[in-house]
Design an enzyme around this catalytic site. Structure first.
Site, PDB file in Angstrom:
ATOM      1  N   HIS A  87      56.722  17.522 -32.362  1.00  0.00           N
ATOM      2  CA  HIS A  87      55.447  17.588 -31.980  1.00  0.00           C
ATOM      3  C   HIS A  87      55.240  18.614 -30.799  1.00  0.00           C
ATOM      4  CE1 HIS A  87      55.753  13.892 -29.583  1.00  0.00           C
ATOM      5  NE2 HIS A  87      55.167  14.755 -28.528  1.00  0.00           N
TER       6      HIS A  87
HETATM    7  P1  TYD Z   1      55.095   9.853 -30.149  1.00  0.00           P
HETATM    8  O1  TYD Z   1      54.472  10.243 -28.903  1.00  0.00           O
HETATM    9  O2  TYD Z   1      54.838  10.368 -31.412  1.00  0.00           O
HETATM   10  O3  TYD Z   1      56.739   9.440 -29.860  1.00  0.00           O
HETATM   11  P2  TYD Z   1      58.009  10.345 -30.123  1.00  0.00           P
HETATM   12  O4  TYD Z   1      57.678  11.508 -29.844  1.00  0.00           O
HETATM   13  O5  TYD Z   1      59.075   9.568 -29.254  1.00  0.00           O
HETATM   14  O6  TYD Z   1      58.408  10.128 -31.541  1.00  0.00           O
HETATM   15  O7  TYD Z   1      54.427   8.561 -30.042  1.00  0.00           O
HETATM   16  C1  TYD Z   1      54.596   7.347 -31.076  1.00  0.00           C
HETATM   17  C2  TYD Z   1      53.544   6.329 -31.201  1.00  0.00           C
HETATM   18  O8  TYD Z   1      53.272   5.646 -30.002  1.00  0.00           O
HETATM   19  C3  TYD Z   1      52.255   7.124 -31.474  1.00  0.00           C
HETATM   20  O9  TYD Z   1      52.069   7.542 -32.985  1.00  0.00           O
HETATM   21  C4  TYD Z   1      51.277   6.192 -30.583  1.00  0.00           C
HETATM   22  C5  TYD Z   1      52.001   5.565 -29.552  1.00  0.00           C
HETATM   23  N1  TYD Z   1      51.897   5.858 -28.427  1.00  0.00           N
HETATM   24  C6  TYD Z   1      50.781   5.378 -27.684  1.00  0.00           C
HETATM   25  O10 TYD Z   1      49.991   4.455 -28.122  1.00  0.00           O
HETATM   26  N2  TYD Z   1      50.439   5.552 -26.454  1.00  0.00           N
HETATM   27  C7  TYD Z   1      51.453   6.672 -25.641  1.00  0.00           C
HETATM   28  O11 TYD Z   1      51.217   7.175 -24.468  1.00  0.00           O
HETATM   29  C8  TYD Z   1      52.341   7.293 -26.614  1.00  0.00           C
HETATM   30  C9  TYD Z   1      53.346   8.192 -25.867  1.00  0.00           C
HETATM   31  C10 TYD Z   1      52.469   6.835 -27.803  1.00  0.00           C
END
Ligand code: TYD
Length: 136
Positions: A49
């Site tokens: 992303h």
């Molecule tokens: P994401 O940032 O997509 O993680 P990665 O890039 O490691 O796959 O986050 C995964 C999920 O976690 C997202 O859909 C919602 C939750 N989340 C939160 O609730 N708060 C946060 O600060 C973060 C970073 C994620």
């Protein structure tokens, strides 16, 4: 610059090492949120992303993590293989994050609170934002 790898200050002694950084003083933004990712299977890819408006510092206190960043034109690969390495990623950069080793931990300091509306999770949509000059 797609991302900036910095060497974090470290206090080393016979009793161990202590790495630290301060918002605004050591990096050019303040930190409103810290999160960490762990229990990730070896070889697993995360990330995939970009953020519309967010600065982040990524570091790996344990294990090894590879971060591939991309601004829609060029990509660059950074390996976080030491706790004293910090990788600064600003807005408008697509990132793919690979957990290279079992039990690796990714820590992130972010300039803003969690906001799903700040995410661009579709690569084609990311390219549209790049082409629109959104981050220029
Ligand atoms: P994401 O940032 O997509 O993680 P990665 O890039 O490691 O796959 O986050 C995964 C999920 O976690 C997202 O859909 C919602 C939750 N989340 C939160 O609730 N708060 C946060 O600060 C973060 C970073 C994620």
């Amino acid at each position: 610059m797609l991302a900036e790898l910095i060497e974090l200050k470290t206090n080393k002694s016979e009793s161990g090492s202590l790495t630290f950084f301060e918002g605004t003083r050591d990096i050019d933004f303040d930190i409103k949120r810290i999160y960490f990712t762990y229990d990730v299977p070896k070889g697993q890819k995360r990330g995939a992303h970009a953020h519309k408006n967010l600065s982040q510092i990524l570091f790996c206190p344990h294990g090894q993590i590879t971060v591939v960043v991309n601004d829609g034109f060029n990509s660059q690969t950074f390996v976080l293989d030491n706790p004293s390495k910090g990788l600064i990623i600003k807005s408008g950069i697509w990132r793919d994050i690979y957990f290279d080793k079992e039990n690796s931990v990714l820590c992130v300091g972010a300039s803003n609170y969690y906001d799903e509306d700040d995410y661009i999770r579709n690569y084609d949509e990311f390219i549209k934002y790049v082409e629109s000059g959104y981050w220029k």
